[in-house]
Scaffold this motif. Structure first.
Motif, short mmCIF file in Angstrom:
data_model
loop_
_atom_site.label_atom_id
_atom_site.label_comp_id
_atom_site.label_asym_id
_atom_site.label_seq_id
_atom_site.Cartn_x
_atom_site.Cartn_y
_atom_site.Cartn_z
N LYS A 34 0.93 -1.24 -0.07
CA LYS A 34 0.22 -0.48 0.43
C LYS A 34 0.83 1.21 -0.36
N ILE A 35 2.17 1.55 0.72
CA ILE A 35 2.63 2.40 0.30
C ILE A 35 3.32 3.03 -0.31
N TYR A 36 4.21 1.86 -1.87
CA TYR A 36 4.47 2.01 -2.69
C TYR A 36 3.60 1.72 -4.00
N ASP A 37 1.75 2.29 -3.82
CA ASP A 37 1.11 1.93 -4.52
C ASP A 37 0.72 3.39 -5.67
N SER A 48 9.91 8.60 -9.52
CA SER A 48 9.89 8.46 -10.96
C SER A 48 8.86 7.00 -11.39
N PRO A 49 7.89 6.80 -12.17
CA PRO A 49 7.00 6.12 -11.82
C PRO A 49 7.89 4.69 -11.91
N GLU A 50 9.17 5.02 -13.04
CA GLU A 50 9.67 3.91 -12.98
C GLU A 50 10.22 3.12 -11.87
N GLU A 51 10.96 4.11 -11.33
CA GLU A 51 11.26 3.85 -9.89
C GLU A 51 10.12 3.11 -8.94
N THR A 52 9.23 4.02 -8.87
CA THR A 52 8.54 2.48 -8.27
C THR A 52 7.23 1.71 -8.80
N GLU A 53 7.61 1.68 -9.66
CA GLU A 53 7.24 0.04 -10.76
C GLU A 53 8.41 -0.66 -10.10
N LYS A 54 9.42 -0.68 -10.34
CA LYS A 54 11.10 -1.68 -9.68
C LYS A 54 10.55 -1.43 -8.58
N ILE A 55 10.62 -0.87 -7.59
CA ILE A 55 10.27 -0.88 -5.73
C ILE A 55 8.84 -2.00 -6.10
N ARG A 56 8.09 -2.00 -6.55
CA ARG A 56 6.28 -2.95 -6.83
C ARG A 56 7.02 -3.88 -6.94
N GLN A 57 8.47 -3.75 -8.02
CA GLN A 57 8.32 -5.73 -8.42
C GLN A 57 9.41 -6.12 -7.49
N ALA A 62 10.13 -10.27 -2.62
CA ALA A 62 10.39 -10.77 -1.56
C ALA A 62 9.49 -11.10 -0.99
N TYR A 63 8.71 -10.90 -1.48
CA TYR A 63 6.77 -12.00 -0.99
C TYR A 63 6.94 -13.43 -1.17
#
Length: 238
Positions: A34-37, A48-57, A62-63
């Motif tokens: 939820k934090i990195y939505d 940036s949107p690209e960085e956010t997508e990398k973090i979410r991936q 990890a999960y």
């Protein structure tokens, strides 16, 4: 100083202990996801949107890794500074011999055992001092899960935020490095120099990151500060 996201291992990214249960890992995953939505206002000025997508991936990887025992054990073997997840115990197979067929036993004649005179035990020399094994290094510190802010504070002003930062032993540069904000924005927040701060949506994101850098849940801190910001920037008309 807090680690950068790309330098965190999976446990640090999900903010869980190395001995966390599957249920704890699932709860942590839901919170971090939820934090990195992508629709989070707090992330507009940070990634940036690209960085956010990398973090979410990376959060998804990890999960999936820590949710399954076999994947988790393989991953733990790549981390040299944590105790490995123990293998599940395997059932021990023992050979069970068949009971022998009972046979009649011949009579046994009594055996006379000679009496042995007991002697006092010889004095023993003290054991020589042996080198002590090196202590096992402790696992690396895991980032703390954000805690509720102190309840005895009536309003979270800029001066209060500065006081909480100093109580944590952090400098304004530490907070700037952890949040990726410039040091002048950190100082402007604490000085309540509202005209030096960015627009309202971006300011909320800055405050969110600031509160998490101090280790607190951000919602009350952000709401209190924004009330003072709105009152100062939009005073009632006379």
């Amino acid at each position: 100083m807090l680690k950068k996201i790309e330098d965190m291992n999976y446990y640090e990214l999900l903010e869980v202990s190395y001995r966390a249960t599957a249920q704890e890992i699932h709860k942590a995953y839901e919170r971090v996801r939820k934090i990195y939505d992508p629709n989070s206002i707090a992330l507009y000025s940070l990634f940036s949107p690209e960085e956010t997508e990398k973090i979410r991936q990376r959060v998804e990887d990890a999960y999936r890794t820590l949710s399954y025992d076999e994947n988790r054990r393989d991953y733990d073997r790549t981390l040299h500074d944590i105790p490995l997840t123990p293998e599940p115990p395997q059932p021990e197979l023992r050979y069970q011999p068949r009971p022998p067929v009972s046979q009649p036993r011949p009579p046994v004649s009594p055996t006379i055992v000679p009496r042995v005179e007991e002697r006092p035990p010889a004095p023993q020399e003290p054991p020589s001092a042996s080198p002590q094994p090196a202590p096992t290094p402790a696992p690396p510190a895991v980032p703390e899960i954000p805690q509720p802010p102190p309840t005895d504070i009536t309003m979270f002003t800029g001066a209060v935020l500065k006081m909480l930062r100093e109580l944590r032993g952090l400098s304004s540069r530490n907070v700037a490095d952890a949040t990726k904000l410039s040091a002048r924005y950190v100082e402007a927040i604490e000085d309540e120099s509202y005209k030096k701060l960015p627009a309202r949506p971006y300011l909320r994101g800055f405050l969110f990151s600031y509160a998490r850098a101090l280790g607190y849940e951000p919602h009350r801190i952000v709401n209190d500060y924004m009330k003072r910001y709105d009152a100062a920037m939009n005073p009632p008309k006379k």
